[in-house]
Design a protein around this motif. Sequence first.
Motif, mmCIF file in Angstrom:
data_model
loop_
_atom_site.group_PDB
_atom_site.id
_atom_site.type_symbol
_atom_site.label_atom_id
_atom_site.label_comp_id
_atom_site.label_asym_id
_atom_site.label_seq_id
_atom_site.Cartn_x
_atom_site.Cartn_y
_atom_site.Cartn_z
ATOM 1 N N VAL A 77 38.360 41.120 42.611
ATOM 2 C CA VAL A 77 38.297 39.779 42.029
ATOM 3 C C VAL A 77 38.547 39.839 40.524
ATOM 4 C CG1 VAL A 77 36.804 37.811 41.555
ATOM 5 C CG2 VAL A 77 36.759 38.878 43.788
ATOM 6 N N ILE A 78 37.900 40.791 39.854
ATOM 7 C CA ILE A 78 38.046 40.920 38.401
ATOM 8 C C ILE A 78 39.491 41.223 38.013
ATOM 9 C CG2 ILE A 78 37.418 42.335 36.402
ATOM 10 C CD1 ILE A 78 34.653 42.699 37.716
ATOM 11 N N LEU A 79 40.102 42.192 38.680
ATOM 12 C CA LEU A 79 41.463 42.599 38.326
ATOM 13 C C LEU A 79 42.483 41.513 38.663
ATOM 14 C CD1 LEU A 79 41.403 46.355 39.415
ATOM 15 C CD2 LEU A 79 41.361 45.438 37.091
ATOM 16 N N GLN A 80 42.320 40.848 39.801
ATOM 17 C CA GLN A 80 43.252 39.776 40.153
ATOM 18 C C GLN A 80 43.143 38.613 39.172
ATOM 19 O OE1 GLN A 80 42.653 38.805 44.291
ATOM 20 N NE2 GLN A 80 43.121 40.892 44.960
ATOM 21 N N GLY A 81 41.920 38.328 38.703
ATOM 22 C CA GLY A 81 41.756 37.295 37.694
ATOM 23 C C GLY A 81 42.285 37.724 36.343
ATOM 24 N N MET A 82 42.091 38.981 36.008
ATOM 25 C CA MET A 82 42.537 39.509 34.722
ATOM 26 C C MET A 82 44.068 39.551 34.636
ATOM 27 S SD MET A 82 41.628 43.302 33.315
ATOM 28 C CE MET A 82 42.579 44.111 32.031
ATOM 29 N N PHE A 83 44.726 39.987 35.716
ATOM 30 C CA PHE A 83 46.186 40.091 35.743
ATOM 31 C C PHE A 83 46.858 38.789 36.171
ATOM 32 C CE2 PHE A 83 45.094 44.560 35.891
ATOM 33 C CZ PHE A 83 46.119 45.171 35.179
ATOM 34 N N ARG A 84 46.047 37.863 36.732
ATOM 35 C CA ARG A 84 46.596 36.629 37.310
ATOM 36 C C ARG A 84 47.671 36.969 38.341
ATOM 37 N NH1 ARG A 84 46.765 35.888 31.979
ATOM 38 N NH2 ARG A 84 49.026 35.719 31.895
ATOM 39 N N ASN A 85 47.358 37.996 39.134
ATOM 40 C CA ASN A 85 48.296 38.510 40.145
ATOM 41 C C ASN A 85 47.512 38.811 41.419
ATOM 42 O OD1 ASN A 85 50.094 39.967 41.742
ATOM 43 N ND2 ASN A 85 50.978 41.085 40.012
ATOM 44 N N PRO A 86 47.774 38.104 42.513
ATOM 45 C CA PRO A 86 47.004 38.296 43.748
ATOM 46 C C PRO A 86 47.280 39.619 44.461
ATOM 47 C CG PRO A 86 48.805 36.765 44.133
ATOM 48 C CD PRO A 86 48.787 37.037 42.669
ATOM 49 N N LEU A 87 48.311 40.363 44.022
ATOM 50 C CA LEU A 87 48.653 41.628 44.676
ATOM 51 C C LEU A 87 47.979 42.839 44.027
ATOM 52 C CD1 LEU A 87 52.473 41.106 45.333
ATOM 53 C CD2 LEU A 87 50.587 40.820 46.926
ATOM 54 N N VAL A 88 47.261 42.604 42.935
ATOM 55 C CA VAL A 88 46.569 43.702 42.265
ATOM 56 C C VAL A 88 45.276 44.006 43.004
ATOM 57 C CG1 VAL A 88 45.475 44.452 40.120
ATOM 58 C CG2 VAL A 88 47.556 43.070 40.046
ATOM 59 N N GLU A 89 44.995 45.284 43.171
ATOM 60 C CA GLU A 89 43.741 45.715 43.791
ATOM 61 C C GLU A 89 43.165 46.870 42.991
ATOM 62 O OE1 GLU A 89 43.579 47.698 47.423
ATOM 63 O OE2 GLU A 89 45.467 48.761 47.221
ATOM 64 N N PRO A 90 41.931 47.283 43.246
ATOM 65 C CA PRO A 90 41.311 48.336 42.443
ATOM 66 C C PRO A 90 42.091 49.643 42.391
ATOM 67 C CG PRO A 90 39.656 47.228 43.754
ATOM 68 C CD PRO A 90 40.973 46.669 44.184
ATOM 69 N N TYR A 91 42.854 49.958 43.442
ATOM 70 C CA TYR A 91 43.543 51.242 43.472
ATOM 71 C C TYR A 91 44.917 51.195 42.813
ATOM 72 C CZ TYR A 91 39.918 52.321 46.877
ATOM 73 O OH TYR A 91 38.704 52.508 47.506
ATOM 74 N N THR A 92 45.370 49.987 42.408
ATOM 75 C CA THR A 92 46.688 49.844 41.800
ATOM 76 C C THR A 92 46.786 50.595 40.482
ATOM 77 O OG1 THR A 92 46.871 47.645 42.781
ATOM 78 C CG2 THR A 92 48.428 48.177 41.043
ATOM 79 N N LEU A 93 45.684 50.694 39.757
ATOM 80 C CA LEU A 93 45.701 51.272 38.417
ATOM 81 C C LEU A 93 45.637 52.798 38.422
ATOM 82 C CD1 LEU A 93 43.345 48.773 36.577
ATOM 83 C CD2 LEU A 93 45.815 48.697 36.851
#
Length: 337
Positions: free
Chosen positions: A78-94
Motif C-alpha cells: 500500500v505504501i509503495l503503490q501510494g508513493m509511486f502512484r503506480n498499482p504495479l509496484v510491490e514490495p519486491y520490485t525494489l
Amino acid sequence: MNKKKSGWLVWVLALVAILAAVCILSFSTGPVSIPLNKIIETVGKEKETTEYTILFGIRLPRIILGLAVGGALALSGVILQGMFRNPLVEPYTLGISGGAALGVCLNIILKVNRIGGILSLPLSGFLGAIAVILIVYSLSIREKIFRIQGLLLTGVMISFIASSLIMLLMAISRTEELHGIIFWIMGSLDESNWLLIKTMLFISFAGLSASYLFCSQLNALSLGEEEAAHLGINVERIKRLLFLLASILTGSSVSVAGIIGFVGLAIPHFIRLFVGSDFRILFISSFLAGSSFLILCDTLARTIIAPLELPVGVITGIIGGSIFIYLLNARYQVLGR
C-alpha cells in the motif's frame, strides 16, 4: 459519526471477523484434525500431550508469524503503490527481496549457519536487504532530490542482478545446500523461534502504527507531487521516510519467512475495490486482509498434500496471481463499457 466512517468501521469489523475465522480454521486444520471442542479441552490440560504440542508448538507460531508477515507485506505494498502512484509496484520490485535472498544463499553456501546457528539465516537475509536498501537509496539521490522513477528502475535492475547471482550460487552448490536455498526462496512460515516471531510481530504492528502518521501526506501525493507541495507537504522528506518504512517492513518479512510473493501486490488492489483509496481505511484493511490471506494460504500449503508440505510462496503465487489477473480483466471490462 458520519456515514463514511460508519462504513469504514463495518469493513474493519468484517475483516477482523474474517481474520479470526481464518485463525480458528488454521488452528484446527492440518494432517491431524482437531475439533474446536477438543482445542478448548486441550488448553487446560498438561503441556506434554500430543494435541498441545501440535496446537501451541507448531500451529500457533505459524498463525502469529503469518499474521505479522502477511500484514507487513500488504502494508508495504500500500505504501509503495501510494508513493509511486503506480498499482504495479510491490514490495519486491525494489530488489529488497533479492538482496535478502542473496544474503541467505551466501550464508548457506559458506556454511555460516553451522557456526552462527539458526538465527544467522534471518540475520543474513536482513543484512542483505539493508545492503540493497542503501545501494538503491544512494543511487536514487541527485542534488538532495529523491528520484522516484530512478528508484524503481534501479531496484528492478538490482533485483535481476541478485537473481543472477543466486542462480550462479545454486549452480555451484551441493545437493543439500541447493535444497535449503530453494525451499527458503519459495517461502515458509515454519519458524519455531519465538524471539523472531515476537520481533516480527512487533515490527509489523509498529509499522502499521507509523503508517498512520502519513495518511494525509499519501492522500495528497495521490494528486501528484506538485499538488502535494502546494498543500505545504515536504515531499522529499515524506518520500524518504515512506521508502524507509516500506523497506524495513519488507526486509524483516523476507528475512524471517523467505520470499512470499503477490501479497503486497494483489491484496491492496483487492481491498481498494471495496473500501476505496483513502489511506486512512486502506492501511488497516490491507493489513487485516494480508494477514488473513497468508494464514489461509499457509493452511492450504500444509494440508493439500499432507503429510507433505508445500512452500507457502507457491500457494500465494497461484492464488494471488489469479486474483490479480481477474482484477485487471474486470477493470478493463469496466473501462471498455
